[in-house]
Design an enzyme around this catalytic site. Structure first.
Site, PDB file in Angstrom:
ATOM      1  N   ASP A  61     -38.790 -21.915  17.456  1.00 46.06           N
ATOM      2  CA  ASP A  61     -38.984 -21.220  16.189  1.00 46.06           C
ATOM      3  C   ASP A  61     -37.696 -20.497  15.815  1.00 46.06           C
ATOM      4  OD1 ASP A  61     -40.252 -20.045  14.037  1.00 46.06           O
ATOM      5  OD2 ASP A  61     -40.829 -18.302  15.196  1.00 46.06           O
ATOM      6  N   THR A  94     -38.294 -21.287   8.982  1.00 48.47           N
ATOM      7  CA  THR A  94     -37.285 -20.315   9.414  1.00 48.47           C
ATOM      8  C   THR A  94     -35.980 -20.998   9.788  1.00 48.47           C
ATOM      9  OG1 THR A  94     -38.365 -20.455  11.541  1.00 48.47           O
ATOM     10  CG2 THR A  94     -38.843 -18.557  10.200  1.00 48.47           C
ATOM     11  N   THR A  95     -36.083 -22.205  10.334  1.00 45.78           N
ATOM     12  CA  THR A  95     -34.860 -22.921  10.704  1.00 45.78           C
ATOM     13  C   THR A  95     -34.193 -23.490   9.463  1.00 45.78           C
ATOM     14  OG1 THR A  95     -36.041 -23.559  12.683  1.00 45.78           O
ATOM     15  CG2 THR A  95     -33.916 -24.546  12.346  1.00 45.78           C
TER      16      THR A  95
END
Length: 527
Positions: A61, A94-95
């Site tokens: 994550d 998020t990446t």
């Protein structure tokens, strides 16, 4: 030399080009760091802390990875922040947001090398972001009218979100868990009422969704193990006064009998409090604090199930689920709302005994029990599931859906490219750069899967010049695939947030032309 002494000793400043270089390099390093975790074939990172216990986290994550890094570079901190915000806001992507921002800066660096002013680049990026967003808005699908279709949309989104995480092997199973849990919320984005309990042992496929509420506690001794049609009083109050509680209190007595009297008085006080609680007409009492042996005895005599020391999350959630309120005083029973449920019993999961409340008032709440080989697996599974739950609960509110697998980026890139051809002036370079940065996301997805990205992206681009195509990268076969048939979809809200956050972050870093670092604070020698 007089001019040089503007700042205190050891304060440093970087000006102009050097400052900008430092920002760019930092931001790109961060984006390269998380780049390899993007997409279904993304790899995981092991984070080992230097603190006590050397705790190890294995995660995919982006936000978790960046949160754990201690970074000196100011521009890199901006990227860490946007990934945090993306995590809080929509939970997934998020990446992608970091990778996109990093690519925007990489393109901007090339433009600055050719002497284009940062403000011109920013203006171009602004236009491009607006154009990309409109391109997405025109292509969204919305199935909120048809509940079956909408459910399958949600399943697809859940599968897509989970496929880049550790749960990808059992994504069917977990997608179903997540969708069921979110549909029970009936449109609220409050994930508090979905409780996730992690129990090591078993395998990931043994995880299940429970309709009721599970409290991670054992039932006290000598108490009924099973209560039907329970009336529950949830309380946060001290039930451990059979000692004098006032610290520093000194009681002088002249004989042992007096001590006995004091103790009896204490006991009576306690007994009175218990009578009051029993007077609510309850058969289950859950307390946040300790319950000593004496009041516990009294509860057992009255046939009341007393649970002590439940953690705070557990209590608040329990009150929420059973429709009761947390009480601290018991003088007027009529004003306290009691919780209700059909059945309270003890269940076993693995080695542990838990208390299970079923048939609860609010249909919204449920508990997901995760099983797994080790704690690291469980932690990562929880993070992945949390991402999926966030995205789904956002999608229930904003029901617009897009295809996944690099499709949205290609759609945006195509529109942005066309805008660049129409725009006169230097801005057009920046707009073109924006479209190149967007293409970096499908490129990275392909690279991480070990595919020939140049070949694939050019095929994709050709596909996207046809109207209404659904082409994206199919990582499994390693070719261009039809996203609609494969059922790879993403929530519009996630993509939108990624686009806007990344553009704004890149813009902020581009505006920098000087970095001033404060002098470190000296410790005086205390001799």
């Amino acid at each position: 030399m007089a001019i040089e002494r503007l700042f205190k000793d050891e304060a440093t400043e970087e000006k102009g080009g050097r400052a900008r270089m430092a920002s760019f390099i930092g931001a790109m390093a961060i984006s390269d760091l998380v780049k390899t975790t993007l997409g279904p074939k993304g790899m995981d990172k092991i984070l080992q802390s230097t603190g006590r216990g050397r705790s190890v986290t294995v995660t995919n994550d982006g936000a978790t990875i960046l949160k754990s890094l201690h970074i000196d570079n100011p521009a890199a901190k901006v990227l860490v922040d946007i990934s945090k915000v993306q995590d809080d806001e929509v939970g997934d992507g998020t990446t992608s947001v970091v990778v996109l921002a990093g690519e925007l800066l990489r393109e901007a660096e090339k433009l600055i090398m050719t002497n284009i002013h940062p403000m011109t680049i920013i203006a171009g990026y602004r236009m491009a972001a607006e154009c990309a967003r409109n391109a997405l808005l025109q292509r969204t699908m919305d199935n909120k009218e048809d509940s079956d279709k909408f459910r399958s949309d949600l399943m697809n989104i859940a599968r897509t979100t989970l496929s880049s995480k550790i749960l990808s092997q059992d994504k069917e199973h977990f997608a179903k868990l997540a969708v069921d849990a979110v549909l029970r919320l009936k449109g609220s984005t409050n994930l508090e009422s979905i409780q996730i309990i992690k129990k090591a042992g078993g395998s990931l496929t043994d995880s299940f969704l429970d309709e009721g509420f599970i409290l991670d506690k054992k039932i006290g001794l000598g108490q009924p193990k099973r209560v039907e049609n329970a009336k529950i009083l949830v309380a946060n109050t001290a039930m451990d006064t059979d000692k004098v509680k006032i610290y520093g209190a000194r009681v002088r007595v002249d004989s042992m009998t007096k001590v006995a009297q004091i103790e009896t008085a204490e006991k009576d006080k306690m007994r009175e409090k218990v009578q009051k609680i029993i007077g609510h007409g309850i058969n289950c009492f859950v307390n946040r604090q300790l319950i000593y042996n004496f009041p516990e005895e009294l509860f057992a005599e009255a046939g009341i199930l007393a649970i002590e020391h439940a953690d705070f999350d557990g209590i608040e959630r329990l009150a929420l689920v059973t429709g009761g309120e947390i009480a601290s005083t018991f003088d007027n029973p009529e004003s306290v709302k009691l919780g209700h449920c059909k059945l309270i019993e003890e269940i076993m999961i693995g080695e542990d005994k838990l208390i299970h409340f079923s048939g609860v008032e609010m249909g919204q709440a449920c508990t997901i029990v995760l099983r797994g080989a080790s704690f690291h697996v469980l932690d990562e599974a929880e993070r992945s599931l949390h991402d999926a739950l966030c995205v789904l609960s956002q999608t229930v509110n904003d029901t617009r859906v897009l295809f996944g697998g690099g499709w949205p980026e290609m759609v945006m890139a195509k529109e942005v490219d066309e805008l660049a051809r129409k725009t006169p002036g230097k801005k057009s370079h920046a707009i073109e750069a924006f479209s190149r940065a967007l293409i970096a996301i499908p490129t990275t997805i392909a690279d991480n899967a070990g595919l020939d990205s140049a070949e694939l992206i050019s095929q994709l681009r050709a596909e996207h010049h046809k109207e209404g195509t659904c082409a994206g990268i199919d990582v499994i076969t390693g070719a261009v695939g039809d996203m609609q048939k494969l059922g790879i979809s993403e929530a519009f809200k996630v993509k939108n947030a990624v686009l806007l956050s990344a553009t704004e972050a890149a813009e902020m870093i581009l505006r920098v032309d000087e970095i001033i670092t404060c002098a470190p604070r000296r410790r005086e020698d205390r001799m």
